[in-house]
Design a protein around this motif. Structure first.
Motif, PDB file in Angstrom:
ATOM      1  N   ASN A 184     -22.092  34.842 -47.109  1.00  0.00           N
ATOM      2  CA  ASN A 184     -21.300  33.610 -47.195  1.00  0.00           C
ATOM      3  C   ASN A 184     -20.980  33.218 -48.629  1.00  0.00           C
ATOM      4  O   ASN A 184     -20.064  32.439 -48.857  1.00  0.00           O
ATOM      5  CB  ASN A 184     -22.010  32.464 -46.483  1.00  0.00           C
ATOM      6  N   LEU A 185     -21.720  33.722 -49.588  1.00  0.00           N
ATOM      7  CA  LEU A 185     -21.412  33.489 -50.995  1.00  0.00           C
ATOM      8  C   LEU A 185     -20.336  34.455 -51.475  1.00  0.00           C
ATOM      9  O   LEU A 185     -19.354  34.049 -52.085  1.00  0.00           O
ATOM     10  CB  LEU A 185     -22.673  33.655 -51.854  1.00  0.00           C
ATOM     11  N   VAL A 186     -20.528  35.732 -51.187  1.00  0.00           N
ATOM     12  CA  VAL A 186     -19.686  36.777 -51.773  1.00  0.00           C
ATOM     13  C   VAL A 186     -18.278  36.785 -51.194  1.00  0.00           C
ATOM     14  O   VAL A 186     -17.299  36.846 -51.934  1.00  0.00           O
ATOM     15  CB  VAL A 186     -20.345  38.162 -51.606  1.00  0.00           C
ATOM     16  N   ARG A 187     -18.168  36.733 -49.890  1.00  0.00           N
ATOM     17  CA  ARG A 187     -16.858  36.901 -49.259  1.00  0.00           C
ATOM     18  C   ARG A 187     -15.836  35.848 -49.714  1.00  0.00           C
ATOM     19  O   ARG A 187     -14.752  36.221 -50.169  1.00  0.00           O
ATOM     20  CB  ARG A 187     -17.055  36.873 -47.731  1.00  0.00           C
ATOM     21  N   PRO A 188     -16.144  34.544 -49.633  1.00  0.00           N
ATOM     22  CA  PRO A 188     -15.154  33.556 -50.094  1.00  0.00           C
ATOM     23  C   PRO A 188     -14.906  33.625 -51.601  1.00  0.00           C
ATOM     24  O   PRO A 188     -13.777  33.444 -52.055  1.00  0.00           O
ATOM     25  CB  PRO A 188     -15.755  32.206 -49.712  1.00  0.00           C
ATOM     26  N   LEU A 189     -15.962  33.897 -52.381  1.00  0.00           N
ATOM     27  CA  LEU A 189     -15.813  34.021 -53.824  1.00  0.00           C
ATOM     28  C   LEU A 189     -14.874  35.168 -54.166  1.00  0.00           C
ATOM     29  O   LEU A 189     -13.960  35.025 -54.983  1.00  0.00           O
ATOM     30  CB  LEU A 189     -17.178  34.241 -54.476  1.00  0.00           C
ATOM     31  N   ALA A 190     -15.095  36.308 -53.544  1.00  0.00           N
ATOM     32  CA  ALA A 190     -14.275  37.484 -53.827  1.00  0.00           C
ATOM     33  C   ALA A 190     -12.827  37.266 -53.397  1.00  0.00           C
ATOM     34  O   ALA A 190     -11.900  37.655 -54.114  1.00  0.00           O
ATOM     35  CB  ALA A 190     -14.860  38.710 -53.124  1.00  0.00           C
ATOM     36  N   LEU A 191     -12.626  36.645 -52.261  1.00  0.00           N
ATOM     37  CA  LEU A 191     -11.258  36.382 -51.808  1.00  0.00           C
ATOM     38  C   LEU A 191     -10.555  35.416 -52.751  1.00  0.00           C
ATOM     39  O   LEU A 191      -9.407  35.658 -53.159  1.00  0.00           O
ATOM     40  CB  LEU A 191     -11.259  35.827 -50.380  1.00  0.00           C
ATOM     41  N   ALA A 192     -11.220  34.326 -53.110  1.00  0.00           N
ATOM     42  CA  ALA A 192     -10.620  33.358 -54.032  1.00  0.00           C
ATOM     43  C   ALA A 192     -10.325  34.004 -55.386  1.00  0.00           C
ATOM     44  O   ALA A 192      -9.243  33.799 -55.955  1.00  0.00           O
ATOM     45  CB  ALA A 192     -11.541  32.153 -54.202  1.00  0.00           C
ATOM     46  N   ALA A 193     -11.266  34.798 -55.893  1.00  0.00           N
ATOM     47  CA  ALA A 193     -11.069  35.458 -57.190  1.00  0.00           C
ATOM     48  C   ALA A 193      -9.928  36.465 -57.117  1.00  0.00           C
ATOM     49  O   ALA A 193      -9.163  36.615 -58.083  1.00  0.00           O
ATOM     50  CB  ALA A 193     -12.354  36.138 -57.639  1.00  0.00           C
TER      51      ALA A 193
END
Length: 181
Positions: free
Chosen positions: A13-22
């Motif tokens: 839940n940390l990585v997926r939204p962070l990576a998509l936003a980045a």
């Protein structure tokens, strides 16, 4: 009462939204940087650019101001390349690739270094421009602006050190690293 979430779920839940936003922000910045590079290409060598270079030479501007001015287009292309690398790194992290994770962390660390280098460069540039002023009142006003800019830039660099440092540390924890292949 429900059980606490599994650590892999928290990491996911940390990585997926962070990576998509980045990835999305990186793609937008790549396009903006490309547009800026095209404008720099059209500007460099033109009459207005030549006026600015002449003004800088006549005003004895510091080399740290003249060098970027004289290399406007190549610097713009480097910006496009860095934005593209950031986008690819984020996309790799979004796709759960180990190279995406490690390149993202490396870019976070490089960003920390860049923030402090940019703060130092602006401070040095303002100090050099202040030394060129003949009017003590203007020099005093520029000194105040230099202090305010220094507080903002160095303060921002420290804040980004804390945020990006925490994020790099969090991304390199075993529960996150094991999600990547």
């Amino acid at each position: 009462m429900s059980a606490p979430p599994h650590p892999a779920g928290i990491a996911h839940n940390l990585v997926r939204p962070l990576a998509l936003a980045a990835t999305l922000v990186g793609a937008a910045l790549t396009l903006c940087s490309l547009a800026a590079a095209l404008m720099a290409w059209g500007f460099q060598g033109g009459d207005r650019w030549q006026e600015l270079v002449t003004l800088g030479q006549a005003g004895n501007w510091p080399g740290s101001a003249m060098w970027p001015l004289s290399h406007l287009f190549p610097l713009s292309l480097w910006t496009v390349l860095l934005c593209l690398l950031s986008t690819l790194s984020s996309w790799g992290m979004y796709r759960w690739r180990r190279w995406g994770l490690w390149s993202f962390v490396v870019l976070l660390v490089l960003g920390i270094v860049f923030n402090f280098a940019a703060a130092w460069w602006v401070d040095d540039l303002l100090a050099r421009f202040g030394a060129l002023l003949d009017d003590p009142r203007q020099a005093g006003q520029l000194q105040v602006q230099r202090v305010v800019a220094g507080l903002a830039l160095y303060g921002g660099a420290v804040l980004m050190l804390l945020l990006q440092g925490w994020l790099a540390w969090r991304l390199l924890r075993p529960d996150v690293r094991r999600l990547f292949h």
